[in-house]
Design a protein around this motif. Structure first.
Motif, PDB file in Angstrom:
ATOM      1  N   GLU A 154      -8.019   1.661   4.488  1.00 50.46           N
ATOM      2  CA  GLU A 154      -8.609   2.946   4.129  1.00 50.46           C
ATOM      3  C   GLU A 154      -9.201   3.600   5.366  1.00 50.46           C
ATOM      4  O   GLU A 154     -10.027   3.007   6.068  1.00 50.46           O
ATOM      5  CB  GLU A 154      -9.695   2.734   3.070  1.00 50.46           C
ATOM      6  N   THR A 156     -11.038   7.072   6.627  1.00 53.48           N
ATOM      7  CA  THR A 156     -11.705   8.321   6.270  1.00 53.48           C
ATOM      8  C   THR A 156     -11.896   9.133   7.541  1.00 53.48           C
ATOM      9  O   THR A 156     -12.641   8.728   8.452  1.00 53.48           O
ATOM     10  CB  THR A 156     -13.055   8.048   5.597  1.00 53.48           C
ATOM     11  N   MET A 177      -4.170  18.377   4.706  1.00 52.25           N
ATOM     12  CA  MET A 177      -3.426  18.145   3.468  1.00 52.25           C
ATOM     13  C   MET A 177      -2.056  18.822   3.528  1.00 52.25           C
ATOM     14  O   MET A 177      -1.048  18.267   3.082  1.00 52.25           O
ATOM     15  CB  MET A 177      -4.221  18.656   2.268  1.00 52.25           C
ATOM     16  N   GLU A 181       1.140  16.529   2.999  1.00 51.66           N
ATOM     17  CA  GLU A 181       1.856  16.701   1.724  1.00 51.66           C
ATOM     18  C   GLU A 181       3.051  17.635   1.836  1.00 51.66           C
ATOM     19  O   GLU A 181       4.110  17.377   1.252  1.00 51.66           O
ATOM     20  CB  GLU A 181       0.896  17.220   0.660  1.00 51.66           C
ATOM     21  N   GLN A 205      -1.585   7.011   0.414  1.00 52.93           N
ATOM     22  CA  GLN A 205      -2.116   8.011  -0.504  1.00 52.93           C
ATOM     23  C   GLN A 205      -3.149   8.844   0.244  1.00 52.93           C
ATOM     24  O   GLN A 205      -3.967   8.314   0.999  1.00 52.93           O
ATOM     25  CB  GLN A 205      -2.759   7.340  -1.715  1.00 52.93           C
ATOM     26  N   GLU A 207      -6.233  11.863   0.143  1.00 52.74           N
ATOM     27  CA  GLU A 207      -7.234  12.450  -0.743  1.00 52.74           C
ATOM     28  C   GLU A 207      -8.116  13.389   0.065  1.00 52.74           C
ATOM     29  O   GLU A 207      -8.651  13.026   1.117  1.00 52.74           O
ATOM     30  CB  GLU A 207      -8.081  11.345  -1.373  1.00 52.74           C
ATOM     31  N   ARG A 208      -8.292  14.601  -0.443  1.00 52.91           N
ATOM     32  CA  ARG A 208      -9.207  15.565   0.172  1.00 52.91           C
ATOM     33  C   ARG A 208     -10.605  15.301  -0.379  1.00 52.91           C
ATOM     34  O   ARG A 208     -10.851  15.458  -1.574  1.00 52.91           O
ATOM     35  CB  ARG A 208      -8.761  16.985  -0.171  1.00 52.91           C
ATOM     36  N   ILE A 209     -11.514  14.873   0.496  1.00 51.33           N
ATOM     37  CA  ILE A 209     -12.871  14.559   0.055  1.00 51.33           C
ATOM     38  C   ILE A 209     -13.734  15.817   0.008  1.00 51.33           C
ATOM     39  O   ILE A 209     -14.422  16.081  -0.975  1.00 51.33           O
ATOM     40  CB  ILE A 209     -13.522  13.512   0.987  1.00 51.33           C
ATOM     41  N   VAL A 214     -10.977  13.888   5.003  1.00 50.32           N
ATOM     42  CA  VAL A 214      -9.737  13.482   4.325  1.00 50.32           C
ATOM     43  C   VAL A 214      -9.639  11.969   4.418  1.00 50.32           C
ATOM     44  O   VAL A 214      -9.953  11.382   5.465  1.00 50.32           O
ATOM     45  CB  VAL A 214      -8.502  14.139   4.959  1.00 50.32           C
ATOM     46  N   ARG A 215      -9.197  11.342   3.326  1.00 49.27           N
ATOM     47  CA  ARG A 215      -9.068   9.882   3.317  1.00 49.27           C
ATOM     48  C   ARG A 215      -7.611   9.492   3.093  1.00 49.27           C
ATOM     49  O   ARG A 215      -6.933  10.035   2.219  1.00 49.27           O
ATOM     50  CB  ARG A 215      -9.946   9.272   2.229  1.00 49.27           C
ATOM     51  N   THR A 217      -5.241   6.128   2.239  1.00 49.18           N
ATOM     52  CA  THR A 217      -5.281   4.756   1.748  1.00 49.18           C
ATOM     53  C   THR A 217      -3.873   4.182   1.794  1.00 49.18           C
ATOM     54  O   THR A 217      -2.948   4.738   1.192  1.00 49.18           O
ATOM     55  CB  THR A 217      -5.819   4.699   0.312  1.00 49.18           C
TER      56      THR A 217
END
Length: 675
Positions: A154, A156, A177, A181, A205, A207-209, A214-215, A217
């Protein structure tokens, strides 16, 4: 220095060890290096970026270029504080001297295709940086820090609040992102997830925090994350902050139904071709960038490519003065190396470390230093060989393939070469006989590997060639294939370095003395690449330099085992590696080579750097045993030139395309002295 983890604080007994794991080839960081030092940025004592300025700055020293101040006063630009990230998020560069603003850098490019040199000078802005010496990676870059959990699955990523693109638009998590993406996971642009975003071809994966976090994983440990983040700076690399969403989204059909129409209006074959055109920043002056300078005149038109300072550049010196100091860059487009050399001799180039900087030209430049008002800088070699000859072990002709794959044949050819004579005659007596093995300065140095089969011994050469089954000869003394035809093959060569043709011709003469007919086939670089492409595979043998011998041994693996079509000796096996065995041009390699591939696939999954190195050493042991290609000479350090009035230039830097050197040496801090 602020060190933090993205999970609970680890056991203190582990922390000191793990804190250092980011430093080596392919090594892992389980903690992040947050920005520290002046303005919350990288500590120069930690990252090797110098001891700071020698004297206190003038209290009246301007903090931005006077050219920008004029635009601010005219209402054409926001004030400096609004153009920079918030103070805690600025990247502060420690400098040898406090610079002054102004001037135009005079440079050169070898033709309109020399974008690699512009990338090296302008574009080293990766997500996380390497230091000047390339000894440390994972230092703050376009991201201010990365938090990494204990098993390195992970990541971050923390962005710089208030950072802006060169057109003034904010840089946010939306850009990251978009890059991941809409670009990297776009199957029409990338058939498979880029290696930086996957483990065992399984994608991470994302993820927008929040607006600045952004994280990622990963399904398994991603042990080379920081190493790759420090290298991903070229235009084709997996760089999350290379793609401004507000500008580039118009060229993707799934975001803009008119994207195909835009491509058609521009004369492109389709939207993918137009997309590639739009992201090539050295030719598309409209593309917003995060570089210190932005192009104003493209490389592919006219006689001069130009760039001007980016008013929104996000770095300062330790006195808070915004970088860069130099106003403009000019690269005269020159077609001949000899003309470029003449300009250097005449003192017309402010800095250059490419093309003409060969051993043969050093005396001429040395004599011109006083009249041209310039001096040398040392370009440290990271290569382990100046010239490697690679037989095509995947040759389409079954007879040649069988002969080339016979190790005795390759050993025989190696012993037939008088390397010392080549060094004395062609390479200005610089270097020593060497195989495709790690450099003598490398922690992976193996003298036996480096020196095996380099002894010039015609009798021994003939013994090995006979052992390869080539005992029959024709009336002219040339060895015959089992079919009865004379053994003959071509060595493809592009004259990237002027020494190569002469050295290769000497090699063919030595081989002729032991009954092997080879001919040098000098071709231009595009054709060279076309012929060695795995889908074409239309060459007998080729010549290239020995990239990857020092500092980058674990990252530049082309000569240790087949990894890409840069591994000239086995492009079909390299297609197997690159496609995980599923590519159309892939051919399964022998068991020993397959073991190397499997080891290299496993290295990023290993958290312990010493275990990583142990696996890599096994890769080298197999490379030594297999003896894939024939090396000629160990390189010595090279050189570049710089004008004496150009300041804050390091005296020495390692040369590596992986890191766009000299990019890591903080080129935006260069300035012209007023003396």
């Amino acid at each position: 220095m602020n060190v933090r983890t993205s999970s609970a604080t680890p056991d203190p007994s582990l922390l000191s060890r793990r804190t250092m794991l980011y430093a080596g080839g392919g090594a892992l960081a389980t903690v992040s290096l947050a920005a520290c030092g002046g303005g919350g940025t990288a500590d120069p004592d930690a990252d090797g970026e110098g001891d700071g300025a020698e004297a206190a700055p003038d209290p009246d020293r301007p903090k931005e270029s006077p050219l920008l101040t004029e635009q601010v006063e005219a209402g054409e630009l926001p004030p400096l504080e609004e153009r920079l990230p918030i103070e805690s998020d600025r990247l502060v560069v420690e400098t040898q001297e406090f610079g002054v603003y102004g001037g135009t850098y005079q440079g050169a490019a070898l033709g309109q295709g020399d974008d690699p040199w512009l990338e090296r000078i302008i574009a080293y802005e990766p997500m996380m940086r390497a230091d000047h010496s390339l000894a440390e990676v994972g230092l703050p870059g376009t991201f201010k820090s990365v938090d990494i959990n204990d098993d390195a699955t992970e990541f971050t990523m923390h962005m710089r609040e208030g950072m802006r693109w060169s057109d003034g638009e904010p840089v946010t998590a939306d850009d990251v992102m978009f890059a991941i993406e809409d670009v990297f996971f776009n199957e029409e642009l990338n058939a498979n997830p880029p290696g930086f975003l996957a483990v065992d071809n399984e994608p991470a994966q994302v993820e927008r925090i929040d607006d600045y976090t952004v994280r990622l994983t990963y399904p398994q440990t991603k042990g080379d994350f920081l190493q790759q983040a420090a290298q991903n700076a070229t235009w084709w690399a997996t760089n999350f902050l290379f793609y401004p969403k507000h500008y580039l989204q118009d060229f993707l059909p799934h975001l803009n139904p008119e994207a195909e129409e835009l491509a058609d209006e521009a004369g492109s074959a389709d939207w993918t071709a137009y997309w590639e055109d739009r992201i090539q920043w050295w030719n598309n002056i409209d593309k917003p960038v995060l570089y210190a300078w932005k192009m104003t005149s493209p490389l592919n038109s006219g006689n001069v490519a130009t760039a001007e300072r980016n008013p929104y550049y996000w770095k300062t010196d330790s006195d808070g003065a915004q970088l860069p100091f130099i106003d403009n860059l000019e690269f005269e487009i020159i077609q001949e190396e000899e003309v470029m050399l003449l300009k250097a001799v005449n003192g017309e180039l402010d800095f250059h470390a490419r093309h003409f900087n060969q051993d043969a030209n050093r005396p001429v430049l040395a004599d011109a230093r006083e009249s041209g008002d310039f001096d040398f800088v040392t370009v440290e070699t990271t290569s382990m060989n100046r010239m490697i000859i690679a037989l095509n072990l995947n040759h389409e002709d079954p007879e040649l393939r069988e002969i080339f794959q016979n190790k005795d044949f390759r050993i025989g050819l190696s012993h037939a070469i008088d390397r010392q004579e080549i060094i004395d005659t062609v390479f200005q007596r610089q270097g020593e006989p060497w195989q495709a093995a790690p450099h003598a300065e490398s922690e992976f140095y193996d003298e036996e590997f480096a020196k095996q089969y380099t002894e010039y011994d015609v009798d021994l050469a003939n013994q090995h060639l006979d052992a390869a089954g080539l005992t029959e000869k024709d009336g002219s003394g040339y060895r015959l294939l089992p079919s009865g035809d004379r053994l003959r093959f071509d060595i493809d060569l592009t004259p990237l370095f002027p020494e190569w043709p002469n050295a290769a011709n000497m090699v063919t003469q030595y081989w002729g003395e032991v009954g092997v007919e080879a001919r040098v086939n000098t071709i231009e670089r595009t054709l060279f690449y076309d012929r060695k492409n795995p889908s074409a595979n239309q060459f007998d043998a080729g010549v290239w330099a020995g990239d990857g011998g020092f500092r980058v041994e674990m990252n530049e693996t082309r000569w240790w085992f087949p990894t890409s079509d840069e591994s000239l000796y086995a492009v079909k096996w390299s297609a197997y590696y690159a496609s995980l065995g599923e590519g159309e041009d892939a051919e399964e390699p022998p068991a020993e080579t397959l073991e190397q591939m499997e080891l290299n696939w496993q290295i990023p999954l290993e958290a312990d750097p010493e275990e990583q190195k142990a696996m890599f050493r096994r890769i080298l042991e197999i490379a030594k045993e297999q003896f894939y290609a024939i090396g000629i000479v160990l390189p010595t350090d090279g050189y570049g030139i710089k004008k004496n009035h150009l300041r804050n230039v390091v005296e020495s830097f390692p040369d590596s395309w992986l890191y766009l050197t000299p990019g890591p040496t903080d080129i935006p801090a260069w300035f012209f002295s007023e003396d």
